[in-house]
Design a protein around this motif. Structure first.
Motif, PDB file in Angstrom:
ATOM      1  N   ASP A 106     -10.670 -13.414   3.415  1.00 13.50           N
ATOM      2  CA  ASP A 106      -9.706 -13.562   4.507  1.00 13.50           C
ATOM      3  C   ASP A 106     -10.075 -12.658   5.686  1.00 13.50           C
ATOM      4  N   HIS A 107      -9.841 -13.162   6.897  1.00 15.22           N
ATOM      5  CA  HIS A 107     -10.188 -12.454   8.128  1.00 15.22           C
ATOM      6  C   HIS A 107      -9.571 -11.042   8.179  1.00 15.22           C
ATOM      7  N   HIS A 108      -8.276 -10.946   7.963  1.00 16.84           N
ATOM      8  CA  HIS A 108      -7.630  -9.633   8.053  1.00 16.84           C
ATOM      9  C   HIS A 108      -7.979  -8.741   6.870  1.00 16.84           C
ATOM     10  N   LEU A 109      -8.268  -9.334   5.728  1.00 13.40           N
ATOM     11  CA  LEU A 109      -8.730  -8.535   4.586  1.00 13.40           C
ATOM     12  C   LEU A 109     -10.111  -7.951   4.879  1.00 13.40           C
ATOM     13  N   SER A 110     -10.950  -8.715   5.586  1.00 13.24           N
ATOM     14  CA  SER A 110     -12.264  -8.185   6.001  1.00 13.24           C
ATOM     15  C   SER A 110     -12.091  -7.008   6.955  1.00 13.24           C
ATOM     16  N   HIS A 111     -11.189  -7.159   7.929  1.00 13.87           N
ATOM     17  CA  HIS A 111     -10.899  -6.044   8.841  1.00 13.87           C
ATOM     18  C   HIS A 111     -10.397  -4.820   8.067  1.00 13.87           C
ATOM     19  N   ALA A 112      -9.418  -5.047   7.197  1.00 13.28           N
ATOM     20  CA  ALA A 112      -8.820  -3.937   6.446  1.00 13.28           C
ATOM     21  C   ALA A 112      -9.867  -3.235   5.582  1.00 13.28           C
ATOM     22  N   SER A 113     -10.726  -4.017   4.961  1.00 14.03           N
ATOM     23  CA  SER A 113     -11.763  -3.451   4.090  1.00 14.03           C
ATOM     24  C   SER A 113     -12.797  -2.670   4.881  1.00 14.03           C
ATOM     25  N   SER A 114     -13.105  -3.144   6.101  1.00 10.79           N
ATOM     26  CA  SER A 114     -14.122  -2.452   6.912  1.00 10.79           C
ATOM     27  C   SER A 114     -13.711  -1.026   7.214  1.00 10.79           C
ATOM     28  N   THR A 115     -12.447  -0.811   7.510  1.00 10.20           N
ATOM     29  CA  THR A 115     -12.003   0.538   7.862  1.00 10.20           C
ATOM     30  C   THR A 115     -11.657   1.361   6.634  1.00 10.20           C
ATOM     31  N   TYR A 116     -11.058   0.749   5.617  1.00 12.94           N
ATOM     32  CA  TYR A 116     -10.668   1.515   4.421  1.00 12.94           C
ATOM     33  C   TYR A 116     -11.889   1.979   3.631  1.00 12.94           C
ATOM     34  N   PHE A 117     -12.828   1.081   3.377  1.00 13.60           N
ATOM     35  CA  PHE A 117     -13.966   1.435   2.518  1.00 13.60           C
ATOM     36  C   PHE A 117     -14.991   2.339   3.214  1.00 13.60           C
ATOM     37  N   THR A 118     -14.838   2.543   4.525  1.00 13.29           N
ATOM     38  CA  THR A 118     -15.687   3.518   5.220  1.00 13.29           C
ATOM     39  C   THR A 118     -14.952   4.826   5.488  1.00 13.29           C
ATOM     40  N   SER A 119     -13.680   4.879   5.133  1.00  8.17           N
ATOM     41  CA  SER A 119     -12.837   6.040   5.450  1.00  8.17           C
ATOM     42  C   SER A 119     -13.050   7.167   4.441  1.00  8.17           C
ATOM     43  N   PRO A 120     -12.533   8.357   4.757  1.00  6.72           N
ATOM     44  CA  PRO A 120     -12.596   9.464   3.794  1.00  6.72           C
ATOM     45  C   PRO A 120     -11.486   9.392   2.742  1.00  6.72           C
ATOM     46  N   TYR A 121     -10.683   8.328   2.745  1.00  9.82           N
ATOM     47  CA  TYR A 121      -9.502   8.248   1.880  1.00  9.82           C
ATOM     48  C   TYR A 121      -9.698   7.271   0.720  1.00  9.82           C
ATOM     49  N   THR A 122      -9.164   7.637  -0.435  1.00 10.99           N
ATOM     50  CA  THR A 122      -9.125   6.721  -1.575  1.00 10.99           C
ATOM     51  C   THR A 122      -7.723   6.162  -1.780  1.00 10.99           C
ATOM     52  N   GLU A 123      -6.798   6.574  -0.926  1.00 15.10           N
ATOM     53  CA  GLU A 123      -5.459   5.984  -0.859  1.00 15.10           C
ATOM     54  C   GLU A 123      -5.024   6.031   0.595  1.00 15.10           C
ATOM     55  N   SER A 124      -4.574   4.901   1.111  1.00 16.29           N
ATOM     56  CA  SER A 124      -4.248   4.863   2.532  1.00 16.29           C
ATOM     57  C   SER A 124      -3.435   3.625   2.881  1.00 16.29           C
ATOM     58  N   ALA A 125      -2.609   3.746   3.924  1.00 15.35           N
ATOM     59  CA  ALA A 125      -2.092   2.571   4.605  1.00 15.35           C
ATOM     60  C   ALA A 125      -3.205   2.044   5.504  1.00 15.35           C
ATOM     61  N   VAL A 126      -3.191   0.743   5.749  1.00 15.28           N
ATOM     62  CA  VAL A 126      -4.190   0.136   6.630  1.00 15.28           C
ATOM     63  C   VAL A 126      -3.463  -0.764   7.622  1.00 15.28           C
ATOM     64  N   VAL A 127      -3.764  -0.581   8.903  1.00 14.17           N
ATOM     65  CA  VAL A 127      -3.175  -1.394   9.961  1.00 14.17           C
ATOM     66  C   VAL A 127      -4.282  -2.226  10.610  1.00 14.17           C
ATOM     67  N   VAL A 128      -4.025  -3.523  10.745  1.00 13.19           N
ATOM     68  CA  VAL A 128      -4.956  -4.426  11.433  1.00 13.19           C
ATOM     69  C   VAL A 128      -4.203  -5.107  12.568  1.00 13.19           C
ATOM     70  N   ILE A 129      -4.716  -4.954  13.787  1.00 12.74           N
ATOM     71  CA  ILE A 129      -4.147  -5.645  14.945  1.00 12.74           C
ATOM     72  C   ILE A 129      -5.302  -6.284  15.714  1.00 12.74           C
ATOM     73  N   ASP A 130      -5.267  -7.606  15.837  1.00 15.64           N
ATOM     74  CA  ASP A 130      -6.334  -8.289  16.576  1.00 15.64           C
ATOM     75  C   ASP A 130      -5.766  -9.487  17.317  1.00 15.64           C
ATOM     76  N   ALA A 131      -6.629 -10.360  17.790  1.00 13.88           N
ATOM     77  CA  ALA A 131      -6.172 -11.576  18.468  1.00 13.88           C
ATOM     78  C   ALA A 131      -5.617 -12.555  17.439  1.00 13.88           C
ATOM     79  N   ILE A 132      -6.468 -12.913  16.475  1.00 11.47           N
ATOM     80  CA  ILE A 132      -6.021 -13.843  15.435  1.00 11.47           C
ATOM     81  C   ILE A 132      -7.035 -13.903  14.305  1.00 11.47           C
TER      82      ILE A 132
END
Length: 486
Positions: A106-132
């Motif tokens: 899924d498009h937003h799951l790809s966005h969410a994964s890109s930032t979470y899996f590169t982050s320093p956190y192993t537990e986090s909220a994730v916010v995705v805001i884009d066009a669509i």
């Protein structure tokens, strides 16, 4: 296992190859084709990637058939009934059937994964805001370990990203490309509550790819440049308000943690980011949060492991020693000078490897740079400052800004006119030895010679063209524009 993530057929196509917790390669199609924000893949980019190995598994960043359902509901029948916009069809056209897509994410799951899996956190909220995405335009997730759970979302046609693109178009700029120009124009505008109410009413319109048929009744134009500046300012104000509303919802839907990861094209709005990080200091933003970063995101999601993300230098490699001495020599002469060295940056910001540099103290530097880059004169330039000196010169909203994601007021705008916007803010890049050893050494040497611990840094390109990628591009830049590139 080597996993290849692909993003294409929207804007700014890209690919990323990962293996376990390492990114082997990540590149933008535009850098190889020479077409700004190229939506199509190309063979040259794949050939560059294949130097680092061939993939065992191929992943695509969204689900095309769900996307077609949304296009059907939106009346975009040409898109619905075309086969050429199917990812496998396009991939076969480019690579002759060499690679088959094994999985769609899924498009937003790809966005969410890109930032979470590169982050320093192993537990986090994730916010995705884009066009669509397929349908989602905003989403909030809870991530822990290798699992992501969507807790809240907002769907098309309500879209903050499409609205911002529509406002970009209204100002005579190119939607899905020139939004950062609107953001720069905003500094010249004047707050106007009535205008804010006008532009806010347009938020709920059914906007296709950030475009609409504008008429004089929608947003009356008095024909002046100041009108454009005022619209830009008040659009930016409303955008910031809407972003902060989303973030205020995070604690309600993800009460488990104070960490927040942020992605989607709207996360490129560094002015808004600077407000967000003040309220949410545990904020992580991938340096490539737009759709191009989703090639990394979909691959990381399938890999299910945190990525060891220590650098954005992941693209084409110009293999030579960082040119500290020749670049320093040009800077001390007061010249503009380019650097094309090492691996290209993954993301839209030049961070020292594909950069056009200058002395930030020169009063004529901004005009010289805008003339070379064929940019509007109102647009600002960014400073690259030694991390240990950043807080001496700027009121930083965060301790580090190594990916140029935040703006900060400059304490001495008269001293550094070339890197200050009309409102005396700067989009700051902090540089440490760990971030980029060669670039850090260059700034350090400039500091020793001048007492100034920073240099002006902008991307090595001309307006409307991609950032310089390889050795031939850098030679062509010198020949065309008379600026030395090392």
């Amino acid at each position: 296992m080597k996993i290849l993530g692909i993003n294409a057929l929207n804007h700014d196509a890209s690919i990323t190859l990962i293996e376990n917790d390492k990114i082997l390669f990540a590149g933008h199609a535009e850098r190889y084709s020479g077409i700004k924000n190229d939506s199509n893949l190309n063979k040259e980019m794949f050939e560059d990637m294949e130097q680092y190995g061939e993939p065992d598994y191929v992943v695509y960043f969204e689900r095309p058939w769900i996307k077609k359902l949304r296009q059907l509901k939106a009346g975009q029948y040409t898109e619905v009934f075309s086969l050429k916009n199917l990812p496998q069809y396009h991939l076969d056209e480019v690579m002759g059937g060499k690679y088959s897509i094994d999985e769609y994410v899924d498009h937003h799951l790809s966005h969410a994964s890109s930032t979470y899996f590169t982050s320093p956190y192993t537990e986090s909220a994730v916010v995705v805001i884009d066009a669509i995405g397929e349908f989602d335009t905003i989403s909030i997730w809870y991530a822990k370990g290798n699992k992501l759970e969507k807790r809240w979302s907002q769907t098309y046609p309500h879209s903050l990203g499409l609205w911002y693109s529509a406002m970009t178009q209204r100002l005579g700029l190119k939607p899905q490309e020139d939004e950062f120009i609107l953001m720069g124009m905003a500094g010249w505008g004047i707050p106007n509550k009535s205008l804010q109410r006008q532009v806010k009413k347009l938020l709920n319109l059914n906007l296709h790819r950030g475009c609409m048929d504008w008429d004089s009744k929608s947003l009356p134009d008095d024909g002046t440049e100041q009108w454009k500046f005022d619209v830009a300012h008040n659009v930016q104000v409303v955008c910031e308000q809407e972003i902060l509303k989303v973030f205020s919802k995070v604690k309600e839907v993800v009460p488990e943690t104070n960490n927040i990861c942020y992605s989607g094209g709207v996360a490129l709005n560094c002015v808004a980011n600077s407000l967000v990080v003040q309220d949410y200091p545990n904020l992580w933003i991938l340096p490539n949060p737009g759709d191009a970063g989703s090639s990394l995101g979909c691959a990381a999601y399938v890999g299910g492991k945190h990525i060891d993300f220590d650098s954005a230098f992941l693209g084409y490699n110009i293999k030579r020693k960082y040119p500290v001495k020749p670049v320093l020599k040009e800077l001390l002469k007061g010249n503009l000078v380019g650097v094309a060295n090492g691996r290209a940056e993954y993301g839209p910001r030049a961070l020292g490897n594909r950069s056009l540099l200058a002395d930030p103290r020169g009063r004529d530097i901004k005009d010289k740079m805008n003339e070379i880059k064929n940019r509007q004169k109102f647009r600002p330039f960014a400073p690259s400052v030694l991390e240990e000196h950043a807080h001496e010169i700027f009121d930083m909203p965060t301790t580090k800004s190594e990916f140029m994601q935040y703006v900060a007021p400059c304490k001495y705008p008269d001293k550094y006119p070339a890197i200050c916007h009309i409102d005396n803010t700067s989009r700051v890049q902090t540089v440490s030895k760990k971030d980029n050893p060669g670039y850090y050494k260059l700034i350090k040497e400039f500091y020793k010679e001048t007492g100034c611990p920073m240099i002006l840094n902008t991307s090595l390109n001309i307006k409307g063209q991609p950032i310089v990628n390889d050795e031939n591009d850098s030679k062509e830049f010198t020949n065309k524009y008379g600026v030395k590139v090392f």
